[in-house]
Design an enzyme around this catalytic site. Structure first.
Site, PDB file in Angstrom:
ATOM      1  N   GLY A  65       9.121  50.874  48.528  1.00 28.75           N
ATOM      2  CA  GLY A  65       8.815  49.737  49.401  1.00 28.75           C
ATOM      3  C   GLY A  65       8.120  50.128  50.679  1.00 28.75           C
ATOM      4  O   GLY A  65       7.448  51.163  50.772  1.00 28.75           O
ATOM      5  N   CYS A  91       8.775  60.703  54.352  1.00 29.63           N
ATOM      6  CA  CYS A  91       8.024  59.737  53.543  1.00 29.63           C
ATOM      7  C   CYS A  91       8.218  58.312  54.070  1.00 29.63           C
ATOM      8  O   CYS A  91       7.611  57.962  55.080  1.00 29.63           O
ATOM      9  CB  CYS A  91       8.416  59.863  52.069  1.00 29.63           C
ATOM     10  SG  CYS A  91       7.181  59.192  50.930  1.00 29.63           S
ATOM     11  N   LEU A  92       9.070  57.500  53.459  1.00 26.61           N
ATOM     12  CA  LEU A  92       9.316  56.157  53.985  1.00 26.61           C
ATOM     13  C   LEU A  92       9.846  56.237  55.414  1.00 26.61           C
ATOM     14  O   LEU A  92       9.477  55.432  56.276  1.00 26.61           O
ATOM     15  CB  LEU A  92      10.310  55.414  53.099  1.00 26.61           C
ATOM     16  CG  LEU A  92      10.612  53.964  53.504  1.00 26.61           C
ATOM     17  CD1 LEU A  92       9.408  53.062  53.263  1.00 26.61           C
ATOM     18  CD2 LEU A  92      11.826  53.430  52.731  1.00 26.61           C
ATOM     19  N   HIS A 203       7.016  65.682  50.908  1.00 22.48           N
ATOM     20  CA  HIS A 203       8.420  65.867  50.553  1.00 22.48           C
ATOM     21  C   HIS A 203       8.853  67.324  50.734  1.00 22.48           C
ATOM     22  O   HIS A 203       8.703  68.133  49.824  1.00 22.48           O
ATOM     23  CB  HIS A 203       8.661  65.441  49.103  1.00 22.48           C
ATOM     24  CG  HIS A 203       8.709  63.964  48.907  1.00 22.48           C
ATOM     25  ND1 HIS A 203       9.867  63.284  48.603  1.00 22.48           N
ATOM     26  CD2 HIS A 203       7.735  63.021  48.994  1.00 22.48           C
ATOM     27  CE1 HIS A 203       9.609  61.982  48.499  1.00 22.48           C
ATOM     28  NE2 HIS A 203       8.328  61.811  48.733  1.00 22.48           N
ATOM     29  N   GLU A 205      11.818  68.378  50.714  1.00 23.41           N
ATOM     30  CA  GLU A 205      12.992  68.617  49.864  1.00 23.41           C
ATOM     31  C   GLU A 205      12.609  68.954  48.436  1.00 23.41           C
ATOM     32  O   GLU A 205      13.481  69.291  47.616  1.00 23.41           O
ATOM     33  CB  GLU A 205      13.926  67.406  49.880  1.00 23.41           C
ATOM     34  CG  GLU A 205      13.471  66.219  49.059  1.00 23.41           C
ATOM     35  CD  GLU A 205      12.395  65.369  49.716  1.00 23.41           C
ATOM     36  OE1 GLU A 205      12.054  64.308  49.166  1.00 23.41           O
ATOM     37  OE2 GLU A 205      11.877  65.764  50.787  1.00 23.41           O
TER      38      GLU A 205
END
Length: 302
Positions: A65, A91-92, A203, A205
């Site tokens: 989203g 990210c988001l 990312h 992670e």
């Protein structure tokens, strides 16, 4: 060292990579002061009064989203209004930092699903940077269709990492190319000019599974920055262990690090088939997944 006692809260935006963030701590002892909660698990009032006071820093996870939708971002919007606690957005979470301080989030030039890019930055020798000790560029994996717009970036947000969309996906030798111009590139990292707030679009992670380099170092740098921020404000170290009333709130149990006994498998129900594709062939993961799922005629629950 003192930073191992830092009490870290991870906000899960309903994304599987949140678990990978949790695993960056490395072992069960390392996560004793790490708690993961969902972005809608508590009302803002309950969170601010009963949960937040127990923590030293916050990581806002990736997720589906847009940060502009309350249902996608939950309490994270309010969290980014805080100014007395270090925050890392991934990210988001990174996009949410942009929105919180007046930037626009727009469609990316290219939709990225597990593709590698060389990420450039200017923090290799900066003790206040997430990228301290990390060469520029380094290889990072990207999963996103939105980006923080490079145009009209507010003064309080500084670009800390960036990449070009004019090159092909990461390939051997690309890291030797001339760095792209920061102001004309896709934003891969942000830092607030006066608050301890940092964001990365890629990312970190995914370092152990999908080749983002230096993911563990980025987390360590964030913890070091948090440690220094708190010590300057008179916070004593080592930090106390979180009480059971708080650790019990976590949606990720510490038992994930408990060694499992080895059980011999005499009749496996599934067989893993691996085939190495030619390096010039790219297969979109989402298409492969949909094809597999649509072909699966099994019935769950029976």
């Amino acid at each position: 060292m003192d930073i191992s006692s830092l009490r870290t809260l991870i906000i899960d935006n309903y994304d599987s990579y949140t678990f990978n963030l949790f695993q960056l701590w490395g072992d069960e002892n390392g996560v004793k002061n790490v708690v993961v909660i969902r972005n809608d698990q508590f009302s803002w009032t309950k969170f601010k009064n009963h949960v937040l006071p127990h923590f030293d820093n916050i990581i806002i996870s990736p997720g589906p989203g847009s940060p502009e939708n309350a249902s996608d971002f939950g309490i994270c919007t309010k969290i980014l209004e805080l100014d007395n606690i270090p925050i890392l957005g991934v990210c988001l979470g990174h996009q949410g930092i942009g929105v919180a301080f007046g930037s626009d989030v727009v469609n990316a030039k290219r939709v990225m699903h597990g593709r590698l890019s060389p990420v450039y930055h200017d923090g290799t020798y900066d003790n206040a940077s997430l990228f301290l000790g990390i060469p520029s560029p380094f290889c990072a994996v990207r999963y996103h269709s939105l980006v923080v717009d490079n145009k009209g970036l507010p003064q309080q947000l500084k670009i800390s990492a960036w990449c070009s969309e004019d090159d092909d996906d990461f390939q051997e030798g690309l890291l030797d190319n001339k760095p792209p111009i920061k102001e004309l590139s896709t934003i891969m990292g942000l830092r607030h000019s006066s608050k301890p707030i940092f964001g990365v679009q890629f990312h970190p992670e995914a370092w152990f599974s999908i080749c983002t380099e230096y993911g563990n170092r980025i987390l360590r740098n964030f913890q070091d920055i948090s440690h220094l921020f708190l010590k300057k404000r008179g916070v004593l170290f080592p930090r106390p262990t979180l009480p059971p009333s708080i650790t019990s709130l976590s949606v990720v149990p510490r038992s994930v690090y408990t060694p499992k006994p080895s059980i011999p498998i005499t009749s496996p129900g599934h067989i893993l088939i691996i085939k190495e594709l030619d390096k010039d062939i790219w297969v979109e993961p989402s298409i492969v997944f949909n094809r597999i799922v649509s072909a699966d005629k099994s019935i769950t629950g029976k």
